[in-house]
Design a protein around this motif. Sequence first.
Motif: not given
Length: 337
Positions: A83-112
């Motif tokens: 996946v080193t040089r895949l385009s954004r479009a080619a990465m899109r199907p893989l992103r469902q299988r690779m997810q991120l948990i953010f450090q800051d639970p306050y800033a990472s959630l949209n308050p609205r």
Amino acid sequence: MSAPADVLLQVEDLRKWFPVGAGLLSRARHHVKAVDGVSFEIRKGEVLSLVGESGSGKSTVGRTVLRLETPSGGSIRFAGQDVTRLSRAAMRPLRQRMQLIFQDPYASLNPRMTVEDLVAAPLDIHGGAGTAAERRTRVEAALQLVGLPPQSITRYPHEFSGGQRQRIGIARALITGPDLLVADEPVSALDVSIQAQVVNLLLSLQRRLGLAILFISHDLAVVGHISDRIAVMYLGRLVEVAETRRLFTTPRHPYTEALLSAVPIPDPTLRRERIMLSGDLPSPLDPPSGCSFRTRCRYALPDCAAVRPPLREVAPGHFKACIRDDLNMAGQDWSGS
């Protein structure tokens, strides 16, 4: 290079350099070497923790592995696919299988946004939401996985505590059914009393769902509880990699020994020598020659300045980047808790 069938993520000689001083018409003359030749692998269902001081490049590794940052060199293979040089479009199907948990639970959630919309956002982006009823059912199931009641879906982030907000963030990461989670300092912004609850939740989810986790932290006391293996990082490079018990009891790199000396002992009657590192972390813009840790190492020799030590295997599954094989360094009693 092919990897064994059980290897989910394989990273080889990964580099991420940031240009410094580049102008509109001029090229950068210098680079900050945030990640400089890092190699590791994560097996299916394994927890690998990446530890080190702030500024060592841990978070940059995590973001580059997920292709949120474009690597400057090296290769990243996920589930056998480069996946080193895949385009954004080619990465899109893989992103469902690779997810991120953010450090800051306050800033990472949209308050609205409501909890339902926050957790369902990956489904909306990747087109897997289905009908409104199906979407809500999946959100409720994800919330139950992380210990929050289904009634939470109509509420907003400000109505929750920090620990509950981080559970919402974890639910959002899980809703697409990923194989790999990158947890970037997921408990550092939480109260100490809540940190253990979130770590235990991640460990329970990992075992229940068979997840692989890259757990990024500066706290060896935390990673010792959740990790199968630990990789120690200093100034953009790995200096030691080992199974958790072995790293705690028989560290082979001076930097690991210093980090372990700062881990609290639960018995107040026991004392351990605290190894105080001299000076600050050197700049990745101009790292020391040879071993990058030598300027703060109490075991340094003149030869340490001559050659950059490679990460080599010194015992089965135990790797270190240090020329000193004559050292008997202090470890820590290990209970696995």
